[in-house]
Design a protein around this motif. Sequence first.
Motif, PDB file in Angstrom:
ATOM      1  N   SER A 204      67.787  39.800  33.916  1.00  0.00           N
ATOM      2  CA  SER A 204      68.008  38.477  34.057  1.00  0.00           C
ATOM      3  C   SER A 204      67.370  37.559  33.135  1.00  0.00           C
ATOM      4  CB  SER A 204      67.432  37.972  35.580  1.00  0.00           C
ATOM      5  OG  SER A 204      68.207  38.763  36.627  1.00  0.00           O
ATOM      6  N   ALA A 205      67.593  36.301  33.056  1.00  0.00           N
ATOM      7  CA  ALA A 205      66.798  35.321  32.111  1.00  0.00           C
ATOM      8  C   ALA A 205      66.090  34.379  33.004  1.00  0.00           C
ATOM      9  CB  ALA A 205      67.773  34.373  31.571  1.00  0.00           C
ATOM     10  N   GLU A 206      64.752  34.481  32.844  1.00  0.00           N
ATOM     11  CA  GLU A 206      63.723  33.659  33.617  1.00  0.00           C
ATOM     12  C   GLU A 206      63.255  32.537  32.830  1.00  0.00           C
ATOM     13  OE1 GLU A 206      60.668  36.239  34.447  1.00  0.00           O
ATOM     14  OE2 GLU A 206      62.022  37.843  35.251  1.00  0.00           O
ATOM     15  N   VAL A 207      62.785  31.443  33.808  1.00  0.00           N
ATOM     16  CA  VAL A 207      62.143  30.134  33.178  1.00  0.00           C
ATOM     17  C   VAL A 207      61.099  30.037  33.958  1.00  0.00           C
ATOM     18  CG1 VAL A 207      63.587  28.687  34.236  1.00  0.00           C
ATOM     19  CG2 VAL A 207      62.311  27.754  32.576  1.00  0.00           C
ATOM     20  N   HIS A 208      59.969  29.649  33.481  1.00  0.00           N
ATOM     21  CA  HIS A 208      58.660  29.389  34.161  1.00  0.00           C
ATOM     22  C   HIS A 208      58.153  27.965  33.579  1.00  0.00           C
ATOM     23  CE1 HIS A 208      58.433  33.679  35.229  1.00  0.00           C
ATOM     24  NE2 HIS A 208      58.948  33.785  34.207  1.00  0.00           N
ATOM     25  N   VAL A 209      58.041  26.925  34.375  1.00  0.00           N
ATOM     26  CA  VAL A 209      57.589  25.553  34.004  1.00  0.00           C
ATOM     27  C   VAL A 209      56.342  25.235  34.623  1.00  0.00           C
ATOM     28  CG1 VAL A 209      58.318  23.283  34.131  1.00  0.00           C
ATOM     29  CG2 VAL A 209      59.982  25.068  33.959  1.00  0.00           C
TER      30      VAL A 209
ATOM     31  N   LEU B 108      65.236  32.206  38.189  1.00  0.00           N
ATOM     32  CA  LEU B 108      66.212  33.141  37.188  1.00  0.00           C
ATOM     33  C   LEU B 108      67.414  31.971  36.992  1.00  0.00           C
ATOM     34  CD1 LEU B 108      66.089  36.323  39.212  1.00  0.00           C
ATOM     35  CD2 LEU B 108      64.674  35.596  37.290  1.00  0.00           C
ATOM     36  N   PHE B 109      67.771  32.102  35.616  1.00  0.00           N
ATOM     37  CA  PHE B 109      68.763  30.961  35.647  1.00  0.00           C
ATOM     38  C   PHE B 109      69.875  31.600  34.749  1.00  0.00           C
ATOM     39  CE2 PHE B 109      66.270  31.218  31.773  1.00  0.00           C
ATOM     40  CZ  PHE B 109      67.036  30.808  30.832  1.00  0.00           C
ATOM     41  N   GLY B 110      70.314  32.849  35.250  1.00  0.00           N
ATOM     42  CA  GLY B 110      71.425  33.619  34.423  1.00  0.00           C
ATOM     43  C   GLY B 110      71.134  35.027  34.283  1.00  0.00           C
ATOM     44  N   LYS B 111      71.757  35.729  33.722  1.00  0.00           N
ATOM     45  CA  LYS B 111      71.868  36.954  33.339  1.00  0.00           C
ATOM     46  C   LYS B 111      71.571  37.089  31.692  1.00  0.00           C
ATOM     47  CE  LYS B 111      72.381  39.783  36.740  1.00  0.00           C
ATOM     48  NZ  LYS B 111      71.416  40.820  37.269  1.00  0.00           N
ATOM     49  N   ALA B 112      70.506  37.745  31.393  1.00  0.00           N
ATOM     50  CA  ALA B 112      70.134  37.815  29.870  1.00  0.00           C
ATOM     51  C   ALA B 112      71.237  38.015  29.049  1.00  0.00           C
ATOM     52  CB  ALA B 112      68.780  38.905  29.470  1.00  0.00           C
TER      53      ALA B 112
ATOM     54  N   ASN C 130      72.797  26.201  31.976  1.00  0.00           N
ATOM     55  CA  ASN C 130      71.933  26.352  33.107  1.00  0.00           C
ATOM     56  C   ASN C 130      70.741  25.869  32.853  1.00  0.00           C
ATOM     57  OD1 ASN C 130      74.190  27.796  34.278  1.00  0.00           O
ATOM     58  ND2 ASN C 130      73.484  29.684  34.273  1.00  0.00           N
ATOM     59  N   LEU C 131      70.021  26.171  31.930  1.00  0.00           N
ATOM     60  CA  LEU C 131      68.680  25.564  31.685  1.00  0.00           C
ATOM     61  C   LEU C 131      68.671  23.907  31.556  1.00  0.00           C
ATOM     62  CD1 LEU C 131      65.647  26.494  31.159  1.00  0.00           C
ATOM     63  CD2 LEU C 131      66.009  26.275  28.763  1.00  0.00           C
ATOM     64  N   LYS C 132      69.513  23.437  30.900  1.00  0.00           N
ATOM     65  CA  LYS C 132      69.641  22.033  30.928  1.00  0.00           C
ATOM     66  C   LYS C 132      69.829  21.409  32.488  1.00  0.00           C
ATOM     67  CE  LYS C 132      70.087  17.852  29.172  1.00  0.00           C
ATOM     68  NZ  LYS C 132      68.820  17.057  28.601  1.00  0.00           N
TER      69      LYS C 132
ATOM     70  N   TYR D 105      58.452  28.232  29.436  1.00  0.00           N
ATOM     71  CA  TYR D 105      58.552  29.528  28.645  1.00  0.00           C
ATOM     72  C   TYR D 105      59.790  30.046  29.456  1.00  0.00           C
ATOM     73  CZ  TYR D 105      53.981  29.160  26.354  1.00  0.00           C
ATOM     74  OH  TYR D 105      52.924  28.609  25.572  1.00  0.00           O
ATOM     75  N   VAL D 106      60.624  30.943  28.473  1.00  0.00           N
ATOM     76  CA  VAL D 106      61.623  31.537  29.142  1.00  0.00           C
ATOM     77  C   VAL D 106      61.569  33.127  28.562  1.00  0.00           C
ATOM     78  CG1 VAL D 106      63.336  29.711  29.181  1.00  0.00           C
ATOM     79  CG2 VAL D 106      63.171  30.873  27.322  1.00  0.00           C
ATOM     80  N   SER D 107      62.196  33.937  29.075  1.00  0.00           N
ATOM     81  CA  SER D 107      62.101  35.563  28.900  1.00  0.00           C
ATOM     82  C   SER D 107      63.091  36.163  29.482  1.00  0.00           C
ATOM     83  CB  SER D 107      60.801  36.103  29.260  1.00  0.00           C
ATOM     84  OG  SER D 107      60.650  36.405  30.722  1.00  0.00           O
ATOM     85  N   ALA D 108      63.574  37.416  29.128  1.00  0.00           N
ATOM     86  CA  ALA D 108      64.613  38.232  29.944  1.00  0.00           C
ATOM     87  C   ALA D 108      63.293  39.087  30.681  1.00  0.00           C
ATOM     88  CB  ALA D 108      64.893  39.392  28.968  1.00  0.00           C
ATOM     89  N   THR D 109      63.951  39.647  31.779  1.00  0.00           N
ATOM     90  CA  THR D 109      63.103  40.357  32.907  1.00  0.00           C
ATOM     91  C   THR D 109      61.732  41.127  32.260  1.00  0.00           C
ATOM     92  OG1 THR D 109      64.979  40.369  34.507  1.00  0.00           O
ATOM     93  CG2 THR D 109      63.109  41.622  34.932  1.00  0.00           C
ATOM     94  N   MET D 110      62.000  41.962  31.398  1.00  0.00           N
ATOM     95  CA  MET D 110      61.482  42.679  30.795  1.00  0.00           C
ATOM     96  C   MET D 110      60.900  42.604  29.262  1.00  0.00           C
ATOM     97  SD  MET D 110      60.865  44.857  33.201  1.00  0.00           S
ATOM     98  CE  MET D 110      59.933  46.198  32.469  1.00  0.00           C
ATOM     99  N   GLY D 111      61.084  41.332  28.923  1.00  0.00           N
ATOM    100  CA  GLY D 111      61.003  40.815  27.565  1.00  0.00           C
ATOM    101  C   GLY D 111      59.766  39.896  27.347  1.00  0.00           C
TER     102      GLY D 111
END
Length: 235
Positions: free
Chosen positions: A41-46, A174-178, A188-190, A213-219
């Motif tokens: 997944s794509a993750e965002v942490h604010v 989680l804001f979508g799939k990587a 989605n992030l916007k 910050y954003v990342s893939a689940t294991m990235g």
Amino acid sequence: MTKKYSRRYQELAKKIETRAYEPIEAMALINETATAKFAESAEVHVRLGIDPKYTDQQLRTTVALPKGTGQTIRVAVIARGEKVAEATAAGADLAGSEELIAEIQGGMMDFDLLIATPDMMPQIARLGRVLGPRGLMPSPKAGTVATDLGAAIAEFKAGKLEYRADKSGIVHILFGKAAFAPEDLLANLKAFQESIDRNRPSGAKGRFWRSMYVSATMGPSIEIDISSLRDMKNE
């Protein structure tokens, strides 16, 4: 104790510079750094400039992601009478009344989201100890207490998410799939950024946006240039 990273992660981390990236550039990097053996997944942490221990600095609301989450959401509905049939017809995976409350109280948790009609909330109150720690307690702020069950179910199935700031003032979603196209991840992030701005707590003073910050689940984590993201216009 120093955290140990895999060789795969260390190689990916070399691709990330210590700087704030333009949003579309960061979305492309999520694609590039999602190399695990499963669909990440794509993750965002604010981090926000709020202190949620004060009631006027709490943040809990929803966002509709225009490109969806890429996940299948199992929705349960607690209602009464004809509303149970309405929920089933609208696509609820589980629907019931007192009997469903009893099943949940007994440990049945085969759902990702629980929606309830307002008249059932007094009975659901006794499930607080079960649902609260999992973040599943229906709430008007989260859009999970509803009379129009068809609309509520459709919205959450299509990509509507609840989010809240934790006790440190940090929001994680989680804001979508990587594997989504960078343009879709950015849309989605916007939407997420605009939702936070619209729902800025009244007690938030000074600098509101601290970091993203954003990342893939294991990235590895990728810093976003928040000003650039906020200045973008939705097309």
